[in-house]
Write an enzyme that holds these catalytic residues in place. Structure first.
Site, short mmCIF file in Angstrom:
data_model
loop_
_atom_site.label_atom_id
_atom_site.label_comp_id
_atom_site.label_asym_id
_atom_site.label_seq_id
_atom_site.Cartn_x
_atom_site.Cartn_y
_atom_site.Cartn_z
N THR A 140 5.28 0.92 13.58
CA THR A 140 3.86 0.76 13.90
C THR A 140 3.49 1.15 15.33
O THR A 140 4.34 1.09 16.22
CB THR A 140 3.48 -0.73 13.66
OG1 THR A 140 2.20 -0.99 14.20
CG2 THR A 140 4.46 -1.69 14.31
N ASP A 141 2.23 1.47 15.51
CA ASP A 141 1.66 1.69 16.84
C ASP A 141 1.73 0.41 17.68
O ASP A 141 1.65 0.47 18.91
CB ASP A 141 0.20 2.15 16.72
CG ASP A 141 -0.63 1.23 15.83
OD1 ASP A 141 -0.17 0.94 14.71
OD2 ASP A 141 -1.72 0.82 16.23
N TYR A 183 4.23 -9.58 15.70
CA TYR A 183 4.41 -8.52 14.69
C TYR A 183 5.01 -7.27 15.35
O TYR A 183 6.02 -6.74 14.88
CB TYR A 183 3.06 -8.19 14.04
CG TYR A 183 3.05 -6.94 13.19
CD1 TYR A 183 3.67 -6.91 11.94
CD2 TYR A 183 2.41 -5.78 13.63
CE1 TYR A 183 3.67 -5.75 11.17
CE2 TYR A 183 2.40 -4.63 12.86
CZ TYR A 183 3.02 -4.61 11.64
OH TYR A 183 3.02 -3.47 10.88
N GLN A 227 0.85 -1.22 0.00
CA GLN A 227 0.00 0.00 0.00
C GLN A 227 0.88 1.26 0.00
O GLN A 227 0.71 2.16 -0.83
CB GLN A 227 -0.89 0.04 1.25
CG GLN A 227 -1.88 -1.09 1.37
CD GLN A 227 -2.83 -0.85 2.54
OE1 GLN A 227 -3.89 -0.27 2.36
NE2 GLN A 227 -2.45 -1.27 3.73
N VAL A 228 1.82 1.31 0.93
CA VAL A 228 2.68 2.50 1.04
C VAL A 228 3.70 2.51 -0.09
O VAL A 228 3.96 3.56 -0.70
CB VAL A 228 3.37 2.53 2.43
CG1 VAL A 228 4.40 3.65 2.51
CG2 VAL A 228 2.33 2.67 3.54
N LYS A 232 8.75 -5.75 14.67
CA LYS A 232 8.88 -4.38 14.14
C LYS A 232 9.76 -3.54 15.07
O LYS A 232 10.57 -2.73 14.62
CB LYS A 232 7.51 -3.72 13.97
CG LYS A 232 6.63 -4.31 12.87
CD LYS A 232 7.19 -4.12 11.47
CE LYS A 232 7.15 -2.68 11.01
NZ LYS A 232 7.66 -2.53 9.63
N THR A 256 3.38 -8.08 7.24
CA THR A 256 2.29 -7.33 7.87
C THR A 256 1.09 -8.20 8.26
O THR A 256 0.06 -7.67 8.69
CB THR A 256 1.81 -6.20 6.94
OG1 THR A 256 1.45 -6.77 5.68
CG2 THR A 256 2.85 -5.13 6.74
N TRP A 286 -3.05 1.97 11.28
CA TRP A 286 -4.32 1.76 10.58
C TRP A 286 -4.24 2.22 9.11
O TRP A 286 -5.06 3.03 8.65
CB TRP A 286 -5.44 2.51 11.32
CG TRP A 286 -5.70 2.06 12.73
CD1 TRP A 286 -4.86 1.37 13.57
CD2 TRP A 286 -6.89 2.29 13.51
NE1 TRP A 286 -5.45 1.17 14.79
CE2 TRP A 286 -6.71 1.72 14.79
CE3 TRP A 286 -8.09 2.93 13.25
CZ2 TRP A 286 -7.67 1.77 15.79
CZ3 TRP A 286 -9.06 2.99 14.25
CH2 TRP A 286 -8.84 2.40 15.50
N TYR A 338 9.51 2.22 8.03
CA TYR A 338 8.19 2.41 8.65
C TYR A 338 7.98 1.43 9.79
O TYR A 338 8.35 0.25 9.69
CB TYR A 338 7.08 2.24 7.59
CG TYR A 338 7.27 3.24 6.48
CD1 TYR A 338 6.80 4.54 6.61
CD2 TYR A 338 8.02 2.91 5.35
CE1 TYR A 338 7.04 5.49 5.62
CE2 TYR A 338 8.27 3.85 4.36
CZ TYR A 338 7.78 5.13 4.51
OH TYR A 338 8.04 6.07 3.55
#
Ligand SMILES: NC(=O)c1ccc[n+]([C@@H]2O[C@H](COP(=O)([O-])OP(=O)(O)OC[C@H]3O[C@@H](n4cnc5c(N)ncnc54)[C@H](OP(=O)(O)O)[C@@H]3O)[C@@H](O)[C@H]2O)c1
Length: 302
Positions: free
Chosen positions: A101-102, A125, A12-13, A129, A62, A150, A99
């Site tokens: 993640t939260d 995950y 996506q990114v 990360k 992911t 998200w 990148y």
């Protein structure tokens, strides 16, 4: 002239980065076929052969739930490949953009997490990360780590598109209401990445202090439940025929929808550091969600 190696280019990114990084210089676009992140020797060779001044890694394992039972693969891609890239970047004096993640946080409390808040991942995950982040910081390469949350895009699978599909099939939906965060568009992530890189490379004073970890999320906050209602009401407003309405989306708790990987209840990330360091504005999450739904509706994809 910059030379940029982009990894994970079909995600996506990654897809949006193919667009947003193109004006910055020569772009070497690598999807899984061109550069497999689980092939550490191949990655090292790629960087040494291409000798870019910027490496952007949008690739990651992911599949959050699958990662619980595939720890070796998740660690290879999310941590060991990242460590390999960081080491190679350090050796050729390149910038590494990555990148995260939260999910590196445990989601306790209800305040937004700042970049230096204590990390405590709840899932494989999140843990892998975090290991990737730590490898970058330990390597001392010039780096930008953007933690986001998200993520969605018109291209690729994500929550908003799943909700729209289900809303066409079913009259009632049940969606988790006790996890709070900010849906963040891949388009926004890619645009901000390009802007930040441009500013950092152009401005010598920024070049020295820009490196570090930043929270790159849209403004505002919502729950998955309110997000689903928003997506459905926007689609209806644009004339899309659905079987359900926002009122027929029932709120449920995380406990009522058990999944293999534990998710943080509080995914709020404080994005003030990114906005003030680079003098940019991160629009509220609704802005890009509306754009995506409009785009999908115009294409006839919903
Ligand atoms: N999605 C989210 O909600 C979210 C939230 C917070 C942070 N992030 C982070 O944001 C970044 C971008 O995520 P995204 O949403 O764009 O993810 P995505 O759409 O799942 O894309 C990830 C890309 O990584 C590629 N990949 C996986 N394993 C690979 C390997 N061994 N070799 C080469 N490529 C490999 C995938 O390739 P294939 O298509 O071939 O599988 C895919 O193109 C990631 O670092 C992710 O951890 C994402």
């Amino acid at each position: 002239m910059n030379k940029i190696v982009l990894l994970g280019a079909d995600g996506q990114v990654g897809w949006e980065l193919q667009r947003s990084l193109a004006p910055l210089g020569q772009l070497v676009v690598c999807n899984r076929q061109r550069a497999d992140l689980s092939d550490l020797e191949g990655l090292d060779r790629l960087v040494r052969d291409e000798r870019p001044n910027i490496i952007v890694n949008a690739g990651a394992y992911t599949a959050v739930d699958k990662a619980e039972s595939a720890i070796n693969t998740a660690r290879r891609v999310n941590a060991e490949a990242v460590a390999t890239l960081a080491k190679a970047a350090r050796e050729i004096n390149a910038w590494l953009v990555h990148y995260s993640t939260d999910y590196v946080f445990d989601g306790s409390g209800d305040a937004p997490f700042s970049e230096d808040a204590t990390t405590a991942p709840l899932s494989v995950y999140g843990l892998t990360k975090l290991e990737g982040e730590e490898a970058i910081r330990a390597s001392e390469c010039h780096h930008l780590i953007f933690r986001t949350s998200w993520v969605y895009a018109a291209r690729g699978g994500n929550f908003a598109k799943t909700i729209l599909r289900l809303a066409k099939e079913r009259e009632e939906l049940r969606v988790i209401a006790d996890q709070i965060g900010a849906p963040t568009s891949a388009e926004l992530i890619a645009d901000v990445t390009s802007l930040v890189l441009h500013r950092t490379l152009q401005d010598p004073s920024l070049h020295d202090r820009a490196a570090g970890t930043y929270h790159l999320v849209a403004g505002g906050e919502t729950s998955w439940h309110s997000y689903a209602q928003f997506v459905i009401s926007e689609a209806i407003r644009l004339g899309v025929q659905l079987r359900t309405t926002p009122e027929k989306v029932a709120p449920i708790t995380t406990c009522e929808y058990p999944l293999p990987a534990k998710r943080p209840a509080n995914s709020r990330l404080n994005n003030a550091k990114l906005q003030s360091t680079f003098d940019i504005l991160l629009p509220d999450w609704e802005y890009h969600v509306q754009r995506m739904i409009r785009e999908l509706a115009d294409q006839g994809s919903i």
